[in-house]
Structure formats: structure tokens, C-alpha cells
Design an enzyme around this catalytic site. Structure first.
Site, PDB file in Angstrom:
ATOM      1  N   SER A  36       0.824  -1.211   0.000  1.00  0.00           N
ATOM      2  CA  SER A  36       0.000   0.000   0.000  1.00  0.00           C
ATOM      3  C   SER A  36       0.858   1.261   0.000  1.00  0.00           C
ATOM      4  CB  SER A  36      -0.875   0.048   1.253  1.00  0.00           C
ATOM      5  OG  SER A  36      -1.676  -1.086   1.351  1.00  0.00           O
ATOM      6  N   HIS A  69      -4.882   0.395  -4.721  1.00  0.00           N
ATOM      7  CA  HIS A  69      -4.196  -0.848  -5.067  1.00  0.00           C
ATOM      8  C   HIS A  69      -4.398  -1.112  -6.558  1.00  0.00           C
ATOM      9  CE1 HIS A  69      -3.543  -2.464  -0.889  1.00  0.00           C
ATOM     10  NE2 HIS A  69      -4.457  -1.556  -0.643  1.00  0.00           N
ATOM     11  N   HIS A  93      -5.977  -8.970  -1.435  1.00  0.00           N
ATOM     12  CA  HIS A  93      -6.038  -9.335  -0.020  1.00  0.00           C
ATOM     13  C   HIS A  93      -7.165 -10.326   0.225  1.00  0.00           C
ATOM     14  CE1 HIS A  93      -4.166  -5.360  -0.235  1.00  0.00           C
ATOM     15  NE2 HIS A  93      -3.501  -5.685   0.846  1.00  0.00           N
ATOM     16  N   TYR A  95      -9.312 -10.142   2.550  1.00  0.00           N
ATOM     17  CA  TYR A  95     -10.556  -9.465   2.935  1.00  0.00           C
ATOM     18  C   TYR A  95     -11.389  -9.007   1.748  1.00  0.00           C
ATOM     19  CZ  TYR A  95      -7.815  -5.175   2.212  1.00  0.00           C
ATOM     20  OH  TYR A  95      -7.021  -4.211   1.684  1.00  0.00           O
ATOM     21  N   GLU A  96     -10.794  -9.017   0.549  1.00  0.00           N
ATOM     22  CA  GLU A  96     -11.557  -8.610  -0.631  1.00  0.00           C
ATOM     23  C   GLU A  96     -12.568  -9.678  -1.050  1.00  0.00           C
ATOM     24  OE1 GLU A  96      -9.229  -6.444  -3.710  1.00  0.00           O
ATOM     25  OE2 GLU A  96      -7.554  -6.846  -2.371  1.00  0.00           O
ATOM     26  N   ALA A 123       2.341  -2.205   4.238  1.00  0.00           N
ATOM     27  CA  ALA A 123       2.072  -1.198   5.259  1.00  0.00           C
ATOM     28  C   ALA A 123       1.517  -1.938   6.460  1.00  0.00           C
ATOM     29  CB  ALA A 123       1.057  -0.194   4.738  1.00  0.00           C
ATOM     30  N   MET A 230      -2.677  -6.947   7.118  1.00  0.00           N
ATOM     31  CA  MET A 230      -3.671  -7.807   6.457  1.00  0.00           C
ATOM     32  C   MET A 230      -3.140  -8.452   5.183  1.00  0.00           C
ATOM     33  SD  MET A 230      -6.816  -5.119   6.732  1.00  0.00           S
ATOM     34  CE  MET A 230      -6.962  -3.992   8.122  1.00  0.00           C
ATOM     35  N   SER A 231      -1.819  -8.591   5.076  1.00  0.00           N
ATOM     36  CA  SER A 231      -1.267  -9.162   3.840  1.00  0.00           C
ATOM     37  C   SER A 231      -0.020  -9.981   4.147  1.00  0.00           C
ATOM     38  CB  SER A 231      -0.913  -8.026   2.866  1.00  0.00           C
ATOM     39  OG  SER A 231       0.200  -7.297   3.350  1.00  0.00           O
ATOM     40  N   ASN A 254       1.005   3.673  10.939  1.00  0.00           N
ATOM     41  CA  ASN A 254       0.205   4.238  12.028  1.00  0.00           C
ATOM     42  C   ASN A 254       0.473   3.408  13.276  1.00  0.00           C
ATOM     43  OD1 ASN A 254      -1.308   2.241  10.349  1.00  0.00           O
ATOM     44  ND2 ASN A 254      -2.642   2.291  12.118  1.00  0.00           N
ATOM     45  N   HIS A 288      -7.431   4.498   6.271  1.00  0.00           N
ATOM     46  CA  HIS A 288      -6.737   4.079   5.052  1.00  0.00           C
ATOM     47  C   HIS A 288      -5.954   5.247   4.452  1.00  0.00           C
ATOM     48  CE1 HIS A 288      -5.819   1.594   1.663  1.00  0.00           C
ATOM     49  NE2 HIS A 288      -6.561   2.269   0.815  1.00  0.00           N
TER      50      HIS A 288
END
Ligand code: 6GU
Length: 316
Positions: A36, A69, A93, A95-96, A123, A230-231, A254, A288
């Protein structure tokens, strides 16, 4: 998916790529996955002519649906010398909505292209209080939370054409590449006022797409995770299964909020004014946009480090 189907699908994707990509770029030895906000890697690693293939055109390739992305395979020569490299600009990902197996299809395709080493960037949220936004982390290990719960990219009949049924992951993150990465980072002229640091850390993989609650952040931290994202972990596992060497770099975009006090409360709810509560609400809330902005700011440094690493691996 069974072994025969997977082998057929990767073969079809490979045949397609070979029909689109100039022959001299057919056998990249390094694959780079841009995380990201880190798509800018493409400019420094492949400054010259390159061949772009949209994921959408590659048979069986999973497609990204997240803003920020993009989805292209980029083939080119690293720094214009004669060594071909392939970049994944944008990744998909879990989650997609894809299966955990299908998001790792690109790794198996890279294996078929001849890739020996992958450099994965991402990220991540910082859990270790010693980390600052903008710091980089070389992954030394991971905690596959989703995997321990059964969401595992190698679940199902073993893909015998790629690797063994029970692969070891105790050595997943290549020691030599990690050592070289630290040496290269030290060799970079950091310049006065540049406070970005390079850590070694443990990455916790969560399924997403929501960011973690404060309590979840404390759980992950107490399990030994330094960062959360998440990746990456599904890709790493599938790469190790087929014996691709791996180095992974996270950018801390973050700080995950751990809160203070035994229950992680940031504020004494019962004795606070409405004004205090309003101030507390926005504090440390992940977004995001924040993740993408940190990525853009760090791109130049990540680019420099990854370029040095690629040059080192290629012996160029
Ligand atoms: Cl705070 N959490 C997760 N799961 N992924 C992230 C993140 C946080 N920051 C960037 N990616």
C-alpha cells in the site's frame, strides 16, 4: 484446489505472459511485491522500458478491488542492466473476498517464471511502543493468526508440483537477506534530520478489513507481535512451500492504539466532561488515508533500500 488444476492454471497464465512479454524478460530471478502506497518502487527499480500486463488479462489471476491498489505485473530490466525482474504493483487481499488459496496464485506463477527470491513490502500498524510512524521493519517471523484458526493457503490437497505437504516455516525469513538489508540500510547516508529507523520484528497477520480494537491490539502485543497487517503472510507461506527465498519489509504507517491502564482506557469515562470525551474519540483512530500518506512519504527511502537489495542479490 487439486494439484492438477493448479498446475494447469499456472501453465495457462505462464503461456499467456510468454505471448505478451518480450522474450528477454521471460525469466525474472527476483519478484517484488509493492505494498500500500509503495507503488513508487516501480520507478526506481525499473527506470527503463518495461512491459506492463494488467492482472485482469492474466488467466486465473485474482483481481484487486481496493482504491490505491492498482493491479499490474511489470516486467523490466533492473537499473537497465541485463537482469530481468518482475514487480507486482498492487496485490489482492483475503478481505476482498478471494479465497486464501487464490490470493497466493501470483506467487506460484512467479515460481513458474523462474523467480528465486521475492521481496515483499507492506504497510502495517505498529504495536511495539518503541516503533514510530515511518519506521521500517524487516520481518524476522510472523504470527499467522488466521492460519492457526484454519484459514491457511496450503489447506487442501497438497500442490505436489510445488512443494511438500508439511513445510517448515522456522526459517521462513532468509537470514542472509535480513543481515544484508541491515548492512545496506546502515550504508545509506541517512542525512541530518532523517529519523526513520529499521527494526527487526514479528508481523501478526489478521484477516481484516476492519482495523483492530484496542483490546485486540493488546492481545496481539502480548502474543509477541511488533506490527499487524492484512497481507504478506499467505504469500510468504506459499513462497516457502515452493522454496522461493523471502525477505519482507513493513512500513509502520500508524500506531495501533493500546490505550493506558489495565483495561486500556484512554480516559476515565465516568469523571470526564463531554469536551474531554470528544477529544478522546478521534485519538489514534486508524484510517486508510493515513496509511497511504505514510507510504507516499516513505517511498523514496524504501525505494533506495529495495534498489540496493536487488543490486546486491543480482550481484550487479
Ligand atoms: Cl493498524 N492494522 C492492520 N490490520 N493493518 C494495517 C494497519 C493496522 N495499518 C496499516 N495496515
Amino acid at each position: 484446489m487439486d494439484n492438477a488444476t493448479l498446475s494447469k492454471q499456472t501453465a495457462e497464465a505462464l503461456t499467456y505472459l510468454q505471448s505478451k512479454v518480450p522474450a528477454e524478460l521471460h525469466e525474472p530471478v527476483i519478484g517484488i511485491i509493492c505494498g500500500s502506497g509503495l507503488n513508487g518502487l516501480a520507478e526506481s527499480v525499473l527506470p527503463g522500458p518495461r512491459c506492463e500486463v494488467p492482472y485482469a488479462n492474466v488467466p486465473h489471476f485474482p483481481l484487486s478491488t481496493v482504491p490505491g491498489h492498482a493491479g499490474n505485473l511489470l516486467f523490466g530490466f533492473f537499473e537497465l542492466n541485463k537482469k530481468p525482474v518482475v514487480l507486482m504493483v498492487g496485490r489482492v487481499h483475503y478481505y476482498e473476498g478471494h479465497s486464501i488459496q487464490s490470493i497466493t496464485f501470483p506467487i506460484r506463477l512467479m515460481k513458474r517464471l523462474g523467480v528465486r527470491t521475492i521481496i515483499v513490502t507492506n504497510a502495517a500498524g505498529g504495536l511495539n511502543s518503541d516503533y514510530s510512524v515511518g519506521d521500517l521493519v524487516v520481518l524476522q517471523d510472523h504470527i499467522n493468526l488466521a492460519g492457526l484458526a484454519g484459514i491457511h493457503p496450503l489447506r487442501g490437497p497438497n500442490a505436489d508440483d510445488f512443494g511438500t505437504r508439511f513445510p517448515a516455516l522456522s526459517d521462513a525469513y532468509d537470514l542472509n537477506l535480513r543481515r544484508r538489508t541491515h548492512q545496506l540500510w546502515k550504508s545509506l547516508d541517512r542525512g541530518i534530520g532523517n529519523t526513520r529507523r529499521l527494526h527487526e520484528g514479528v508481523y501478526a497477520f489478521v484477516a481484516g478489513p476492519s482495523y483492530e480494537t484496542r483490546a485486540e491490539c493488546r492481545v496481539l502485543r502480548s502474543l509477541g507481535a511488533d506490527i499487524v497487517g492484512m497481507s504478506t503472510v499467505p504469500e510468504i507461506i506459499v513462497a516457502r512451500h515452493c522454496d522461493i527465498r523471502v525477505i519482507a519489509l513493513s512500513l509502520v504507517t500508524n500506531n495501533a492504539v493500546l490505550g493506558i491502564g489495565p483495561r486500556g482506557d484512554d480516559i476515565d469515562i465516568q469523571h470526564s466532561s463531554a469536551h474531554d470525551l470528544n477529544k478522546a474519540i478521534g485519538k489514534g483512530k486508524a484510517s486508510h488515508e493515513e496509511v497511504l500518506a505514510a507510504g507516499r512519504k516513505a517511498t523514496a527511502d524504501v525505494q533506495q533500500l529495495v534498489s540496493l537489495l536487488v543490486r546486491d542479490i543480482l550481484g550487479a
